[in-house]
Design an enzyme around this catalytic site. Sequence first.
Site, PDB file in Angstrom:
ATOM      1  N   HIS A  73      -1.297   0.320   6.802  1.00  0.00           N
ATOM      2  CA  HIS A  73      -2.036   0.757   5.616  1.00  0.00           C
ATOM      3  C   HIS A  73      -1.844   2.245   5.350  1.00  0.00           C
ATOM      4  O   HIS A  73      -1.972   3.079   6.244  1.00  0.00           O
ATOM      5  CB  HIS A  73      -3.523   0.452   5.757  1.00  0.00           C
ATOM      6  CG  HIS A  73      -4.294   0.661   4.490  1.00  0.00           C
ATOM      7  ND1 HIS A  73      -3.945   0.046   3.301  1.00  0.00           N
ATOM      8  CD2 HIS A  73      -5.377   1.425   4.205  1.00  0.00           C
ATOM      9  CE1 HIS A  73      -4.773   0.411   2.347  1.00  0.00           C
ATOM     10  NE2 HIS A  73      -5.653   1.253   2.877  1.00  0.00           N
TER      11      HIS A  73
ATOM     12  N   CYS B  80       0.820  -1.216   0.000  1.00  0.00           N
ATOM     13  CA  CYS B  80       0.000   0.000   0.000  1.00  0.00           C
ATOM     14  C   CYS B  80       0.853   1.266   0.000  1.00  0.00           C
ATOM     15  O   CYS B  80       0.419   2.303  -0.514  1.00  0.00           O
ATOM     16  CB  CYS B  80      -0.971   0.000   1.172  1.00  0.00           C
ATOM     17  SG  CYS B  80      -0.225  -0.370   2.756  1.00  0.00           S
TER      18      CYS B  80
ATOM     19  N   ASN C 172      -7.799   5.167  -2.164  1.00  0.00           N
ATOM     20  CA  ASN C 172      -7.493   4.006  -1.323  1.00  0.00           C
ATOM     21  C   ASN C 172      -7.339   2.761  -2.190  1.00  0.00           C
ATOM     22  O   ASN C 172      -8.232   2.413  -2.963  1.00  0.00           O
ATOM     23  CB  ASN C 172      -8.635   3.813  -0.312  1.00  0.00           C
ATOM     24  CG  ASN C 172      -8.262   2.869   0.815  1.00  0.00           C
ATOM     25  OD1 ASN C 172      -7.439   1.975   0.649  1.00  0.00           O
ATOM     26  ND2 ASN C 172      -8.890   3.055   1.960  1.00  0.00           N
TER      27      ASN C 172
END
Length: 281
Positions: free
Chosen positions: A111, A14, A126
Amino acid sequence: MELIHHETQDGLLCAQHCLNSLLQGDYYSAIDLANLAQDLDRLEQGYMTEKSTPESSNYDDTGFFSIQVIQKALEAWNLELIPLRSSNQLACLARQHPTELKAYICNYKQHWYTIRKLGKYWFNLNSMFKRPELISDTYLTVLLKQLEHEGYSIFVVNGELPNSQADLVLNETDLNTKDILRKQNLDKQDLKKAGELIDCSGFDNDELEKAIKMSLEETNFDPNEKLYPSLANEEDSELKRAIELSLEANSNRTSVNEPMPSSSNQAEDIRKKRLEFLNKQ
């Protein structure tokens, strides 16, 4: 929407997805970030008085990268991260008028993801989402407040972001935002019924419905209004908290079995990428 560079989640990459979404291009690979992490490890070990261990606090073979790596990667673009709750002037502006800025990076434990303005519109990029999510100015304000409430560290991106085709097109395009927001809401409801929705917003159901309603109606919303009684407004060191969370998340992982390829010219390679991009503009 097709012009927006959006990467979907791959393992724990991520941080890579977050950076590329912010820069709107495929600028960083896992190897690029691993090289930067190794450089940081060597620098940190140089300050250690005790015998160093092979375990890295900046990356591992799952795709995890620390906030220090993200900051190092952004240096090549003359960009920096400023904790939203800091006393920095830009952070103060962001707290009062979040839509006046251009981008935010959000972090909770491992994250990372980007919220960025492209053209006239804000998008949640996202990597857990299948596609970019359009968000209204009202929703942005509510979302940032609620993410903080849920324990996220939020950073203001300071500096001139590179232009992209999506940025240029969306600056000249009028989107039917109400229809898009309504369709996104319906899609989420369908996924939720099917049990496929992963809620990464941090909202509970009542608060999410309230935020969506405010977005659709575009009511006269006061950004300074205290939306939720439990929201804390005290200043703390978000940067320190993010580093601690990164180190904590990394503490239970085993050390890297096989080191990623290193490159002494990594910083120069990234600068070349940046110059190549700017020369195309």
